[in-house]
Design an enzyme around this catalytic site. Structure first.
Site, PDB file in Angstrom:
ATOM      1  N   GLY A  20       5.495  19.893   1.653  1.00 17.10           N
ATOM      2  CA  GLY A  20       5.515  19.753   0.210  1.00 17.10           C
ATOM      3  C   GLY A  20       6.502  18.731  -0.283  1.00 17.10           C
ATOM      4  O   GLY A  20       6.407  18.271  -1.413  1.00 17.10           O
ATOM      5  N   VAL A  36       6.829  13.342   7.355  1.00 18.70           N
ATOM      6  CA  VAL A  36       7.927  13.094   8.282  1.00 18.70           C
ATOM      7  C   VAL A  36       7.392  12.301   9.478  1.00 18.70           C
ATOM      8  O   VAL A  36       6.376  12.677  10.084  1.00 18.70           O
ATOM      9  CB  VAL A  36       8.574  14.401   8.758  1.00 18.70           C
ATOM     10  CG1 VAL A  36       9.734  14.105   9.709  1.00 18.70           C
ATOM     11  CG2 VAL A  36       9.056  15.221   7.568  1.00 18.70           C
ATOM     12  N   ASP A  82      15.907  26.557  -0.158  1.00 14.86           N
ATOM     13  CA  ASP A  82      14.554  26.587   0.407  1.00 14.86           C
ATOM     14  C   ASP A  82      14.617  26.962   1.885  1.00 14.86           C
ATOM     15  O   ASP A  82      13.939  26.349   2.718  1.00 14.86           O
ATOM     16  CB  ASP A  82      13.874  25.230   0.212  1.00 14.86           C
ATOM     17  CG  ASP A  82      12.357  25.307   0.400  1.00 14.86           C
ATOM     18  OD1 ASP A  82      11.804  26.418   0.326  1.00 14.86           O
ATOM     19  OD2 ASP A  82      11.736  24.254   0.637  1.00 14.86           O
TER      20      ASP A  82
END
Length: 904
Positions: free
Chosen positions: A22, A26, A134
């Site tokens: 999200g 990468v 997170d």
């Protein structure tokens, strides 16, 4: 943007795609300068079109790059090419914790080994002021050597990704946000976020603790703690559901079950308050303990505040929470913190000097440094030094934000905030004579911005204050607010007399309906302390005694009798108390009875820093005013239950008391012939303006009925008009002049409006020739000194620049003096021809800094010869020894439950 092998971003060559999420894609890449492989997290293209977001991302990335811990995946920097941006990260080999869990529950020994490393990473980051926001298994890597690496620390705040998550699975949904870390937004990954994040409240360290609890539960059980078919359903489960404790393996150690219950509590006030407590639980398990038993205190260690504080502080004492019955009461622990004489606790403007962060981990306090300046300092209680915060000279009344990341304070006539780790102080609004503030969890601050006025709401990002209370009949001040949890209501002190709070009341007002009611009488400086279970407590001061009563924050009412708890809490003449508390039950206070030791009245010269005593006996003095011939000085002095007017013969060096009225009496103003003095009285039986012969003959006579609060400041040179301002009449203060009849005394006629606007106009002062009136207004957004012709009409001229208060004319008609927010006296030369007033550039009249005033009275007056001031000098206090120590009470909320139970 999508990259492929061989593409370049700066000096990084893309090798392969590692994964997507999200917060960006990468890639594995090669650093062609340093010849090493790295990970590139390529940011969404919307960053390039959002400068504010990009600037915040860069600031946050700089902070995150400073994290250096073996269990944290390091950020190397930022790569940028054209409109494309990427984070350069350490490339961590090995599967994620999510990959391990996908194969089933982990062995208990592996769970503990991984948990200890995750906690170590979190504890380090929290100490640096960084919250993950997170934390989830997908953000935790495990290297082939078994080393845990926590990734993406703080990136939820840095990236502020607004992408939709409906199409993703809840456990892998992106960070959900609509404006990073503000109240009212949703941040975090649905299956792992805390309840407060799920409903849009601000995230603090306790949000990370909840997320870690979810990760620990999943490692042990192999299943998620909160489930739903969509991100929305999962959010609802996080808020209302409890984990299925039967999913834990039968052999799960008791200490891990207890730890999970403490971390997964919905109410963050009852949750584990610091991740270090989890570390202690993991390092010192008691596997033989029965499931519902009380976990004893684990350890205690001492700390020393570098040359300032030395205290032994309990590292942790936590109780196994059983949802079917109240938690056992923990014993009260009393600890002292010594304060070094060379850097003592210090207050400016007579207010509270300390605050505790909500989690009880950090102390903020005002100390007087070796250079004599008072600054805000902060201290993590488990560390070994105190840290001054630059840009906080003259700080007063500190208070924390709900997430513990900011400290609000007052200085230089402003309400400000500063990050707990330091940085630039941010000005939020004007606060010329404040009496405290409180930061709600809705993102607003409720503050008493002026000494003699109502409470106002100010956005924590800064903005225009909006009044939230109104002075009731007879009231003169609202002060020392506290926003209750949920930001639905505010506690505060209401008083009908300043400097006498024996008849003050503790009030609460609903911010939704505006309904207000009295919850206690005869007290001041109220605070609400939440309890781990059951009703919380209202605490307040009566003189130096701290009282407590059980308080239902939902009903906004006490649910039991008030009882005395402490008898030696330091207070001050402004109804402030020197104490602070945290939501984990820690209470800190300064011992000592209320002090009446004050400051002298000094002569202050216009050259250099020359000062000498004018009136040296100990006392709390206000509003010095010279007689027209300069041979006498009038002032008010606090004594007993109020204050009175005194006059000192300067030739004979003899002071004599002039007024003998009950209540607070102040603001003396001489008639031009020097025969009479008009002053303001808050006589409970008959408030208003009074007149009295300056030689002491006769009694004070009431001149007005005092239906509105009237503040006298200046007579016209012919003695026919008295300039005053009105407050407390339901609107902003305006300037009036009153007709005067002088015979054997003074008689006042009807007040006539001179200047009335939606803004605040105060401190009206006639010029020596009576043709001009100087005053202060906040029409420009800050308080400045202005001049208008009298009786008008005509223009108006701004005299001060950058803030000004307390205008005083020189008797020779050449200069107008005023005080800055930094209590520096400035002078402005002027010329007046016809209806035109021309002011020069302000210059420093004296380098001596004056004391900030706590009433509408002046801190100085100019002698008729124009060469000296009678003033209160900053730092010149009489006969008051600096505080010697603070007292910490651990488990104070449990002590209140014990001594002031609900319904008793």
């Amino acid at each position: 943007m999508a990259l492929k092998a061989g593409d370049q971003l700066g000096h990084y060559e893309v090798l392969s795609l590692v994964g997507t999420g999200g917060m960006g894609e990468v890639y594995r890449a090669r650093d062609m300068q340093l010849k090493r492989d790295v990970a590139l997290k390529v940011l969404p293209s919307v960053f390039a079109s959002d400068p504010d977001r990009l600037a915040r991302f860069q600031r946050e990335a700089e902070l995150l790059a400073s994290l250096d811990h073996p269990n944290i995946g390091q950020i190397y920097g930022i790569a940028q090419a054209g409109r494309d941006w990427a984070l350069v990260l350490a490339l961590i080999e090995g599967p994620t914790l999510a990959d391990h869990i996908a194969k089933g529950p982990l062995a208990v020994d592996d769970v503990i080994a991984y948990a200890k490393q995750i906690v170590a990473a979190m504890e380090y980051a929290h100490e640096q002021g960084v919250i993950h926001r997170d934390l989830k298994p997908a953000n935790i890597k495990v290297t082939p050597e078994g080393v845990v690496k926590v990734l993406d620390f703080g990136l939820a705040k840095a990236l502020d990704q607004r992408a939709a998550a409906a199409s993703l699975t809840p456990e892998n949904s992106p960070t959900l946000t609509m404006g990073a870390t503000q109240a009212g937004v949703i941040m975090g990954t649905a299956a792992y976020m805390s309840p407060e994040q799920a409903v849009g409240k601000g995230a603090d360290r306790r949000a990370d603790i909840f997320s870690f609890g979810v990760v620990l539960f999943e490692m042990l059980s192999g299943t998620r703690a909160f489930k739903g078919e969509s991100a929305g359903e999962t959010l609802a489960a996080v808020v209302k559901d409890v984990p299925d404790w039967t999913a834990l393996p039968a052999g799960t150690p008791v200490h891990l079950r207890v730890l999970l219950e403490r971390m997964l509590h919905k109410d963050r006030r009852q949750r584990l308050q610091a991740i270090g407590e989890a570390r202690i639980a993991l390092e010192t398990p008691d596997r033989s303990e029965p499931a519902a038993a009380t976990v004893p205190a684990q350890s205690r260690h001492g700390w020393v505040v570098a040359g300032v504080l030395a205290v032994g502080l309990a590292a942790a004492s936590w109780i196994a929470y059983n949802a079917t019955r109240p938690a056992p009461l923990r014993p009260l622990i009393r600890l002292n913190a010594e304060i070094a004489a060379e850097t003592p606790l210090a207050r400016t403007a007579g207010g509270n000097m300390l605050a505790l962060s909500p989690d009880g981990a950090r102390l903020a306090l005002t100390l007087r440094a070796a250079d004599g300046k008072v600054r805000l300092h902060t201290r993590l209680l488990h560390q070994s030094q105190v840290t001054p915060l630059t840009g906080t000279d003259g700080a007063a009344f500190p208070f924390f934000s709900p997430d513990g990341e900011w400290i609000g304070f007052f200085a230089d006539g402003k309400l400000k905030k500063i990050a707990v780790e330091g940085g630039a102080a941010v000005t939020l609004c004007d606060a010329p004579s404040t009496r405290g503030g409180s930061w709600g969890d809705d993102g607003n601050i409720i503050a008493a911005l002026e000494e003699a006025t109502v409470l106002s709401r100010v956005p924590s990002a800064g903005g225009t204050p909006v009044p939230v209370t109104k002075l009731a009949s007879g009231e003169v001040t609202h002060r020392w607010p506290q926003v209750l949890p949920g930001s639905q209501a505010v506690l505060f002190t209401a008083a009908t007399h300043r400097n006498n709070y024996e008849e003050a009341t503790i009030e609460v007002i609903s911010l939704q309906t505006g309904e207000r009611k009295t919850v206690a009488r005869g007290g001041f400086s109220p605070r609400y302390l939440p309890a781990l279970t059951g009703a919380g407590h209202l605490i307040y001061l009566d003189q130096s005694t701290l009282f407590a009563a059980p308080f239902d924050a939902g009903r906004l009412a006490t649910v039991g009798a008030a009882v005395p708890i402490l008898e030696d809490v330091s207070t001050n003449a402004n109804a402030g108390g020197d104490f602070a508390f945290a939501q984990n039950g820690t209470f800190a206070y300064l011992s000592g009875k209320a002090s009446t030791a004050g400051y002298p009245i000094s002569w202050v010269g216009s050259v250099g820093n020359s000062t000498q005593p004018l009136h040296a006996p100990p006392g709390v003095y206000f509003a010095p005013r010279f007689s027209p011939d300069g041979k006498r000085l009038a002032f008010s002095i606090l004594s007993g239950k109020g204050s009175d007017i005194w006059v000192k013969d300067l030739d004979r060096d003899t002071p004599s008391r002039l007024s003998f009225l009950p209540g607070t009496n102040g603001l003396p103003v001489w008639t031009p012939d020097g025969k009479n003095i008009v002053f303001r009285s808050q006589n409970p039986a008959a408030p208003g303006l009074y007149g009295i012969r300056s030689d002491g003959s006769g009694e004070a006579k009431r001149l007005t009925e005092g239906k509105a609060s009237e503040y006298p400041y200046s007579f016209s040179p012919d003695g026919k008009r008295l300039a005053i301002h009105h407050t407390g009449n339901g609107g902003s203060p305006d300037i009036f002049t009153v007709g005067v009849e002088a015979d054997s005394g003074v008689r006042l006629g009807k007040a006539e409006l001179f200047l009335g606007t939606p803004f605040i106009e105060v401190f009206p002062m006639f010029s020596p020739d009576g043709r001009w009136l100087a005053y202060v207004s906040n029409e420009s957004g800050t308080y400045e000194v202005y001049v208008r012709p009298f009786p008008g009409p005509g223009g108006r001229w701004q005299i001060s620049t950058g803030g000004g208060l307390y205008p005083v004319w020189s008797r020779d008609g050449r200069e107008l003096l005023f005080s800055t927010f930094e209590q520096v006296v400035m002078a402005v030369g002027y010329t007046a021809k016809g209806e035109t007033f021309a002011a020069g550039k302000p210059r420093v009249w004296t380098e001596t800094r004056l004391r900030g005033m706590s009433t509408p009275g002046y801190a100085y007056d100019l002698a008729p010869d124009g060469k000296r001031l009678a003033a209160f000098v900053a730092g010149e206090r009489n006969a008051e020894k600096p505080p010697t120590h603070l007292t910490f009470l651990l488990h104070f909320s449990d002590e209140l439950r014990r001594r002031a139970p609900a319904g008793k």
